[in-house]
Design a protein around this motif. Sequence first.
Motif, PDB file in Angstrom:
ATOM      1  N   ASP A   1     118.978  27.567 -45.629  1.00 21.73           N
ATOM      2  CA  ASP A   1     117.480  27.391 -45.184  1.00 21.73           C
ATOM      3  C   ASP A   1     116.283  26.599 -46.271  1.00 21.73           C
ATOM      4  O   ASP A   1     116.850  26.944 -47.612  1.00 21.73           O
ATOM      5  CB  ASP A   1     116.495  28.680 -44.877  1.00 21.73           C
ATOM      6  CG  ASP A   1     117.596  29.062 -43.532  1.00 21.73           C
ATOM      7  OD1 ASP A   1     117.526  27.761 -42.973  1.00 21.73           O
ATOM      8  OD2 ASP A   1     116.903  30.058 -43.063  1.00 21.73           O
TER       9      ASP A   1
ATOM     10  N   LEU B   1     118.126  34.398 -50.203  1.00 18.56           N
ATOM     11  CA  LEU B   1     117.967  34.476 -48.568  1.00 18.56           C
ATOM     12  C   LEU B   1     117.938  33.652 -47.562  1.00 18.56           C
ATOM     13  O   LEU B   1     119.262  33.077 -47.260  1.00 18.56           O
ATOM     14  CB  LEU B   1     116.843  35.488 -48.405  1.00 18.56           C
ATOM     15  CG  LEU B   1     117.307  35.452 -46.624  1.00 18.56           C
ATOM     16  CD1 LEU B   1     118.886  36.243 -46.390  1.00 18.56           C
ATOM     17  CD2 LEU B   1     116.648  36.378 -46.313  1.00 18.56           C
ATOM     18  N   PRO B   2     116.711  32.672 -48.412  1.00 20.85           N
ATOM     19  CA  PRO B   2     117.194  31.172 -47.721  1.00 20.85           C
ATOM     20  C   PRO B   2     117.915  30.278 -48.133  1.00 20.85           C
ATOM     21  O   PRO B   2     118.792  29.694 -47.640  1.00 20.85           O
ATOM     22  CB  PRO B   2     115.910  31.023 -48.231  1.00 20.85           C
ATOM     23  CG  PRO B   2     114.357  31.304 -48.621  1.00 20.85           C
ATOM     24  CD  PRO B   2     115.710  32.425 -49.233  1.00 20.85           C
TER      25      PRO B   2
ATOM     26  N   LEU C   1     115.836  39.267 -38.891  1.00 21.36           N
ATOM     27  CA  LEU C   1     116.488  39.238 -40.509  1.00 21.36           C
ATOM     28  C   LEU C   1     115.467  38.790 -41.564  1.00 21.36           C
ATOM     29  O   LEU C   1     115.450  39.602 -42.308  1.00 21.36           O
ATOM     30  CB  LEU C   1     117.502  38.606 -40.500  1.00 21.36           C
ATOM     31  CG  LEU C   1     118.275  38.521 -41.892  1.00 21.36           C
ATOM     32  CD1 LEU C   1     118.492  39.748 -42.427  1.00 21.36           C
ATOM     33  CD2 LEU C   1     118.868  36.940 -42.011  1.00 21.36           C
ATOM     34  N   TYR C   2     114.807  37.794 -41.356  1.00 22.25           N
ATOM     35  CA  TYR C   2     113.631  37.735 -42.528  1.00 22.25           C
ATOM     36  C   TYR C   2     112.209  38.859 -42.597  1.00 22.25           C
ATOM     37  O   TYR C   2     111.935  39.347 -44.046  1.00 22.25           O
ATOM     38  CB  TYR C   2     112.858  35.974 -42.863  1.00 22.25           C
ATOM     39  CG  TYR C   2     113.884  35.399 -42.924  1.00 22.25           C
ATOM     40  CD1 TYR C   2     113.651  35.149 -44.817  1.00 22.25           C
ATOM     41  CD2 TYR C   2     114.773  34.381 -42.543  1.00 22.25           C
ATOM     42  CE1 TYR C   2     114.709  33.816 -44.979  1.00 22.25           C
ATOM     43  CE2 TYR C   2     115.223  32.968 -43.146  1.00 22.25           C
ATOM     44  CZ  TYR C   2     115.464  33.320 -44.108  1.00 22.25           C
ATOM     45  OH  TYR C   2     115.973  31.929 -45.085  1.00 22.25           O
TER      46      TYR C   2
ATOM     47  N   ALA D   1     120.773  31.212 -49.713  1.00 20.87           N
ATOM     48  CA  ALA D   1     122.033  32.113 -48.545  1.00 20.87           C
ATOM     49  C   ALA D   1     122.374  31.906 -47.390  1.00 20.87           C
ATOM     50  O   ALA D   1     123.603  31.163 -47.124  1.00 20.87           O
ATOM     51  CB  ALA D   1     122.417  33.476 -48.860  1.00 20.87           C
ATOM     52  N   LEU D   2     121.722  31.366 -46.761  1.00 22.50           N
ATOM     53  CA  LEU D   2     121.364  31.045 -45.045  1.00 22.50           C
ATOM     54  C   LEU D   2     121.307  29.914 -45.168  1.00 22.50           C
ATOM     55  O   LEU D   2     120.812  28.924 -43.761  1.00 22.50           O
ATOM     56  CB  LEU D   2     120.697  31.272 -44.390  1.00 22.50           C
ATOM     57  CG  LEU D   2     120.462  32.780 -44.173  1.00 22.50           C
ATOM     58  CD1 LEU D   2     119.256  33.727 -43.597  1.00 22.50           C
ATOM     59  CD2 LEU D   2     121.440  33.217 -43.402  1.00 22.50           C
TER      60      LEU D   2
ATOM     61  N   LYS E   1     116.985  34.957 -36.449  1.00 19.74           N
ATOM     62  CA  LYS E   1     116.885  34.857 -38.125  1.00 19.74           C
ATOM     63  C   LYS E   1     115.396  35.265 -38.719  1.00 19.74           C
ATOM     64  O   LYS E   1     115.265  36.184 -39.436  1.00 19.74           O
ATOM     65  CB  LYS E   1     116.962  32.938 -38.072  1.00 19.74           C
ATOM     66  CG  LYS E   1     116.335  32.828 -39.362  1.00 19.74           C
ATOM     67  CD  LYS E   1     116.618  31.337 -40.045  1.00 19.74           C
ATOM     68  CE  LYS E   1     118.229  30.897 -39.778  1.00 19.74           C
ATOM     69  NZ  LYS E   1     117.866  29.404 -39.936  1.00 19.74           N
TER      70      LYS E   1
ATOM     71  N   TYR F   1     110.014  29.553 -46.871  1.00 15.93           N
ATOM     72  CA  TYR F   1     109.958  30.639 -46.361  1.00 15.93           C
ATOM     73  C   TYR F   1     110.022  31.499 -47.468  1.00 15.93           C
ATOM     74  O   TYR F   1     109.330  32.373 -47.272  1.00 15.93           O
ATOM     75  CB  TYR F   1     111.846  31.215 -46.030  1.00 15.93           C
ATOM     76  CG  TYR F   1     112.134  30.859 -45.012  1.00 15.93           C
ATOM     77  CD1 TYR F   1     112.102  31.797 -44.086  1.00 15.93           C
ATOM     78  CD2 TYR F   1     113.194  29.496 -44.648  1.00 15.93           C
ATOM     79  CE1 TYR F   1     111.929  31.070 -42.246  1.00 15.93           C
ATOM     80  CE2 TYR F   1     113.228  29.262 -43.474  1.00 15.93           C
ATOM     81  CZ  TYR F   1     113.305  29.563 -42.495  1.00 15.93           C
ATOM     82  OH  TYR F   1     113.440  29.264 -41.386  1.00 15.93           O
TER      83      TYR F   1
END
Length: 295
Positions: A88, A82-83, A214-215, A85-86, A211, A93
């Motif tokens: 980050d 996820l990080p 979402l997380y 993909a975003l 954000k 995270y």
Amino acid sequence: MMIEIATVLLPVLVCALIGACWAYTRTHYDAEFISRLVLNIGAPCLMLSVLSQVEIDARVFGQTAMACVLVTLLMVIPGILLPKALGDDVRTYLPSFLFPNVGNMGLPVCMLAFGEQGLALALAFFMMLSVAHFPVGILLAGGRQAGGLMGIARMPIMYAIAASVVLILTGWRLPVSVNNTVELIGGMTIPLMLITLGVSLYSLKVTGWSKALLYSLVRIFGGLCAGLLVVELLALDGIARGVVLIQSSMPVAVFNYLFAVRYKREPDAVAGLVVTSTFLSFGFLPILLMFLISG
């Protein structure tokens, strides 16, 4: 059913509210000191006190500890993907996915939902995560400052874990005077954890709500999915199943924020995850408890 759920959650909410009211009055509260006190003294004593009194199946205790390891390993997947993909920073995270709040929230919820048996198994989950949280969490946040094996060896909870395993395997009981001592000291642990949680929730500043939401959703529901997979894999049922599902779906632990502050890993972003995921949990837990209690 609703009365049973309120019986579980109301003490948690009241203790957290006490902490929030304390912070609102701007009276000094040394959260870092209290956290160290709880982790190094309170939690080990609570562990010894509970596990020396409750009748617990060593196999189920070990399976619950193994479930913690497997759930944590599964959460590495969304914690990295996820990080990335975003766009980050993964090291910022990832700890929030790996280390949920199985202490401040998980222990009291499991105790109130399932009694002493639930607390004993929740402690198995908690102790496994605690062993990893400090060296791994600090390494992810700060690089090379975790203290290595010596840092782990200095953790009092390690010795409490070793003593607890001996008690479970042998069926021994602590002498009455020793048990009374650790029971008295351990009794401070859960209330202080919840009050500290309330202080932290009030004090943290949240930025980037979308954000953070979402997380937080991925942390809670991803953890629940990982827990469901693991309890099926290990064929856990009854109290053990309920404990693993509750602990797996806990929100982001406050310690992740403390590490982010100390090592300058986007603390405002991590604070957003702590606060948002915790408030989501207060809405999600009644639903989860309804299914667990009715089942």
